[in-house]
Design a protein around this motif. Structure first.
Motif, mmCIF file in Angstrom:
data_model
loop_
_atom_site.group_PDB
_atom_site.id
_atom_site.type_symbol
_atom_site.label_atom_id
_atom_site.label_comp_id
_atom_site.label_asym_id
_atom_site.label_seq_id
_atom_site.Cartn_x
_atom_site.Cartn_y
_atom_site.Cartn_z
ATOM 1 N N ILE A 159 2.797 48.758 30.223
ATOM 2 C CA ILE A 159 3.619 48.172 29.232
ATOM 3 C C ILE A 159 2.602 47.746 27.906
ATOM 4 N N PRO A 160 2.873 47.568 26.869
ATOM 5 C CA PRO A 160 2.074 47.321 25.796
ATOM 6 C C PRO A 160 1.964 45.785 25.629
ATOM 7 N N ILE A 161 0.785 45.517 25.012
ATOM 8 C CA ILE A 161 0.630 44.115 24.564
ATOM 9 C C ILE A 161 0.664 43.922 22.816
ATOM 10 N N LEU A 162 1.476 42.824 22.495
ATOM 11 C CA LEU A 162 1.448 42.748 21.081
ATOM 12 C C LEU A 162 0.551 41.551 20.658
ATOM 13 N N LEU A 163 -0.188 41.643 19.782
ATOM 14 C CA LEU A 163 -1.381 40.835 19.216
ATOM 15 C C LEU A 163 -1.060 40.483 17.798
ATOM 16 N N ASN A 164 -1.052 39.252 17.557
ATOM 17 C CA ASN A 164 -1.289 38.846 16.189
ATOM 18 C C ASN A 164 -2.724 38.888 15.686
ATOM 19 N N VAL A 165 -2.791 39.617 14.575
ATOM 20 C CA VAL A 165 -4.143 39.991 14.057
ATOM 21 C C VAL A 165 -3.950 39.611 12.668
ATOM 22 N N GLY A 166 -5.209 39.154 11.847
ATOM 23 C CA GLY A 166 -5.320 38.923 10.832
ATOM 24 C C GLY A 166 -5.417 37.096 10.538
ATOM 25 N N ILE A 167 -5.629 36.986 9.359
ATOM 26 C CA ILE A 167 -5.400 35.293 9.147
ATOM 27 C C ILE A 167 -3.955 34.969 9.280
ATOM 28 N N PRO A 168 -4.035 33.843 10.183
ATOM 29 C CA PRO A 168 -2.551 33.391 10.719
ATOM 30 C C PRO A 168 -2.061 32.736 9.710
ATOM 31 N N GLY A 169 -0.445 32.621 9.370
ATOM 32 C CA GLY A 169 -0.004 31.938 8.549
ATOM 33 C C GLY A 169 -0.004 30.544 8.715
ATOM 34 N N PRO A 170 0.191 29.960 9.749
ATOM 35 C CA PRO A 170 -0.010 28.359 10.040
ATOM 36 C C PRO A 170 -1.497 27.852 9.534
ATOM 37 N N ARG A 171 -1.682 26.867 9.246
ATOM 38 C CA ARG A 171 -3.069 26.219 8.756
ATOM 39 C C ARG A 171 -3.967 26.065 9.891
ATOM 40 N N ILE A 172 -4.380 26.929 10.617
ATOM 41 C CA ILE A 172 -5.171 26.979 11.853
ATOM 42 C C ILE A 172 -6.307 27.799 11.686
ATOM 43 N N PRO A 173 -7.357 27.920 12.384
ATOM 44 C CA PRO A 173 -8.778 28.899 12.205
ATOM 45 C C PRO A 173 -8.152 30.032 12.518
ATOM 46 N N MET A 174 -9.009 31.291 11.735
ATOM 47 C CA MET A 174 -8.589 32.623 11.860
ATOM 48 C C MET A 174 -9.498 33.359 12.921
ATOM 49 N N GLU A 175 -10.327 32.781 13.124
ATOM 50 C CA GLU A 175 -11.667 33.441 13.799
ATOM 51 C C GLU A 175 -11.166 34.414 15.057
ATOM 52 N N THR A 176 -10.381 33.665 15.962
ATOM 53 C CA THR A 176 -9.586 34.534 17.037
ATOM 54 C C THR A 176 -8.871 35.595 16.694
ATOM 55 N N GLN A 177 -8.581 35.883 15.269
ATOM 56 C CA GLN A 177 -7.695 37.045 15.229
ATOM 57 C C GLN A 177 -8.279 38.160 14.044
ATOM 58 N N LYS A 178 -9.811 38.144 13.999
ATOM 59 C CA LYS A 178 -10.464 39.108 13.256
ATOM 60 C C LYS A 178 -10.135 40.441 13.901
ATOM 61 N N VAL A 179 -9.739 41.424 13.018
ATOM 62 C CA VAL A 179 -9.365 42.765 13.412
ATOM 63 C C VAL A 179 -10.313 43.458 14.099
ATOM 64 N N GLU A 180 -11.716 43.326 13.903
ATOM 65 C CA GLU A 180 -12.712 43.848 14.453
ATOM 66 C C GLU A 180 -12.899 43.692 16.143
ATOM 67 N N VAL A 195 -0.312 46.866 20.036
ATOM 68 C CA VAL A 195 0.479 46.943 18.879
ATOM 69 C C VAL A 195 0.089 45.552 18.137
ATOM 70 N N MET A 196 -0.488 45.842 17.033
ATOM 71 C CA MET A 196 -0.911 44.601 16.048
ATOM 72 C C MET A 196 0.489 44.263 15.464
ATOM 73 N N ARG A 197 0.448 42.888 15.608
ATOM 74 C CA ARG A 197 1.495 41.916 14.594
ATOM 75 C C ARG A 197 0.834 41.271 13.337
ATOM 76 N N HIS A 198 1.864 40.990 12.416
ATOM 77 C CA HIS A 198 1.639 39.866 11.274
ATOM 78 C C HIS A 198 0.444 40.306 10.386
ATOM 79 N N GLY A 199 0.399 41.745 10.141
ATOM 80 C CA GLY A 199 -0.122 42.160 8.974
ATOM 81 C C GLY A 199 -1.621 42.528 9.113
#
Length: 292
Positions: A159-180, A195-199
């Motif tokens: 089955i696939p895994i869906l991952l939020n990537v890019g700068i998160p909308g909520p005001r929390i740190p982004m480091e975890t979601q860098k596309v690299e 499957v990338m989520r959220h832009g």
């Protein structure tokens, strides 16, 4: 002009409310929010980005209500989160063929989370698992060792895994979601469908480059009004990436279906791309049956 109205749409991010107040959807990462506005004033933690968050009102049966909203826009299937509660079970039992399910996961829970996934998959038949890396508490990067048991589990269950990537909308740190970070994961788990989520913003060009490189990496358009789909993603869908871009909305979390499909009229996709974007790619990636 506009998208073809005869396509039976697959929406790869939709929510079933359980009450008019939907604030409980964001409880898991509320401890990460530090500014007063996010903690006390917003209806949802990224409200500053969304002008008109849909009002669901009151309903005797929110599952039935949700199906009614889907029918208005010819949405045949919708991917919703499996919460192992009455709402999830009624959606599956009363409306077979209208919903498929992903399980939101917390990598901090280690093998207990793997066991929970396998139990739910045996009972329900999950179509995916998902992680919001910046919203885990504590936060867990996409390429952190805590994520690896979930990746291995997804490969094992196919089955696939869906991952939020890019700068998160909520005001929390982004480091975890860098596309690299995805580069290492796609390399180490060549059989894993991601499957990338959220832009992926502001790294959408890098997201395209990685999709060209890795055959099992995909992009969904969740949380973006169609008028704001990144230009790099539209260009990729119209050229080499027609099989890689998947429609996902954000109703009722942040966008109304009226807003989404009104905007959709002006999305400049080629005629031959629309069926893949709105239906066929999701049918294949999530193994929903025939892709026509």
């Amino acid at each position: 002009m506009g998208y073809p109205k005869d396509i039976k749409i697959v929406d790869c991010m939709l929510g079933i409310p359980e009450a008019e107040d939907r604030s409980d959807w964001y409880e898991s990462f509320k401890p990460l929010l530090k500014d007063q506005q996010s903690r006390e004033m917003f209806k949802m933690p990224a409200q500053y980005m969304f002008k008109d968050i849909p009002e669901t009102g009151e309903a005797d049966d929110f599952v039935k209500w949700t199906v009614g909203q889907m029918d208005r826009f010819n949405i045949e299937y919708a991917l919703v989160g499996w919460n192992d509660n009455d709402t999830s079970r009624r959606a599956k039992e009363q409306y077979p063929g209208r919903f498929f399910f992903d399980m939101p996961c917390n990598p901090n829970n280690g093998m207990d989370e793997v066991r929970r996934i396998k139990q739910a998959h045996a009972e329900v038949g999950l179509s995916a698992i998902s992680v919001f890396p910046a919203g885990t508490c504590p936060q867990v990067p996409i390429n952190h060792k805590y994520m690896f048991p979930l990746y291995a589990c997804a490969v094992e269950l196919d089955i696939p895994i869906l991952l939020n990537v890019g700068i998160p909308g909520p005001r929390i740190p982004m480091e975890t979601q860098k596309v690299e970070h995805l580069d290492e994961i796609c390399w180490f788990f060549p059989d894993l469908k991601v499957v990338m989520r959220h832009g992926a913003e502001p790294w959408e060009d890098l997201a395209v480059k990685l999709m060209l490189k890795w055959p099992n990496l995909y992009y969904s358009t969740s949380a973006f009004a169609p008028k704001h789909y990144p230009r790099a993603i539209i260009n990729y869908a119209n050229t080499r990436g027609a099989d890689k871009i998947i429609y996902a909305g954000y109703f009722p979390m942040g966008l109304s279906l009226d807003r989404i499909f009104s905007d959709m009229e002006s999305v400049p996709l080629k005629d031959e791309v629309w069926p893949k974007f709105l239906r066929e790619n999701a049918m294949k990636v999530f193994k929903l049956g025939d892709s026509k």
